[in-house]
Design a protein around this motif. Sequence first.
Motif, PDB file in Angstrom:
ATOM      1  N   ALA A 291       0.830  -1.212   0.000  1.00  0.00           N
ATOM      2  CA  ALA A 291       0.000   0.000   0.000  1.00  0.00           C
ATOM      3  C   ALA A 291       0.860   1.256   0.000  1.00  0.00           C
ATOM      4  N   ASP A 296      -3.750  -0.060  -4.135  1.00  0.00           N
ATOM      5  CA  ASP A 296      -4.912  -0.294  -3.281  1.00  0.00           C
ATOM      6  C   ASP A 296      -4.856  -1.756  -2.852  1.00  0.00           C
ATOM      7  N   LEU A 319      -4.599   0.739   4.354  1.00  0.00           N
ATOM      8  CA  LEU A 319      -4.293   2.079   3.869  1.00  0.00           C
ATOM      9  C   LEU A 319      -2.804   2.387   4.011  1.00  0.00           C
TER      10      LEU A 319
END
Length: 324
Positions: A291, A296, A319
């Motif tokens: 990430a 993603d 994230l």
Amino acid sequence: MLNGIKMLMIAQTEQQVADIKAGKLQYTEDRRLISVSSEPNVEQLIKIKKGNKVEPYLNLENLDKQSKTRKQIQAIQEEVNLTKTVFLAEKELESGKYEANDDPVDPDWFTHWKDNAEKVSNDYMQTLWAKVLAGEITTPGTYSLHTLDLLKKLSKNEAELISKLGEFIIDGQVVQGIMSPRGFGNDSDTVEKMMNEKGLHFTNLLYLQEIGIISGVDSMGLTATYNSSDPSSFVRAFTSKSCGLVARHSDPQKKIEFNVLHTSQLGREIFNLADFNTDREYLKSIAQEVANIGFDVQIGGWLQLNKTKGKLLNPEAILPNNSK
């Protein structure tokens, strides 16, 4: 009920073997088990001469009896070992993890398996030999003779060490992190710390390399490059036992480069036997690095639908953070 009776018979036989070894029972030439006196027979080993002077002597008749007893004990123990392992293989086949196959097992392979399995008394190692037989019965050629030879030499501690390493395997490789721009492996030492905590320090990894399980331990780092499985955008799924990691990017030309330890064919066969689950924190750490370089990323359980497709279960988005 039948399985319970089998296990009871095996347990009783093992106890009888222990009693023979302890001198409580004797196996006669007509194949009967009889109780023997617990008093030691001193004259079996020594002979008294000239008053109280004691000298050792060799009682050939007694040695011959002891030799026969040892051989009988070994034969009984091997039969118990083999029976237990075959019983465990039956249970493994009943687990539903295997598909039926009518192809016969190679007779030479089975003889090699039997000769090794009957020597194994440790419960944990017997489960591994049982899995080998179950896998070979359903898919002949799954386990090579080379794998049987290695398994024969493995101790319980060594087998457990291999299982621990299996927790760090993604798509068949021991993934240590994203390759840095300098090409010397990842900058983070998170994975290294995780592996060290489970005893997978350099010395043990080097040993696993020496016996042919993995490679790249003593190098500056081996690389595995992954391209997209979709021509319109980057999509790549990475599987780790029953877990999965899916990476996406709008640019189909993107690549992901991991710093890895390669697993050999021998290693992959042994890992297939080992009992382990993916280290979830490890998978999350690798996902975090992916990430951080702009992808993603989601992780979750993995359901393999067929040979080429699978599905991520209960996906969790990972994230990017500011560490990169």
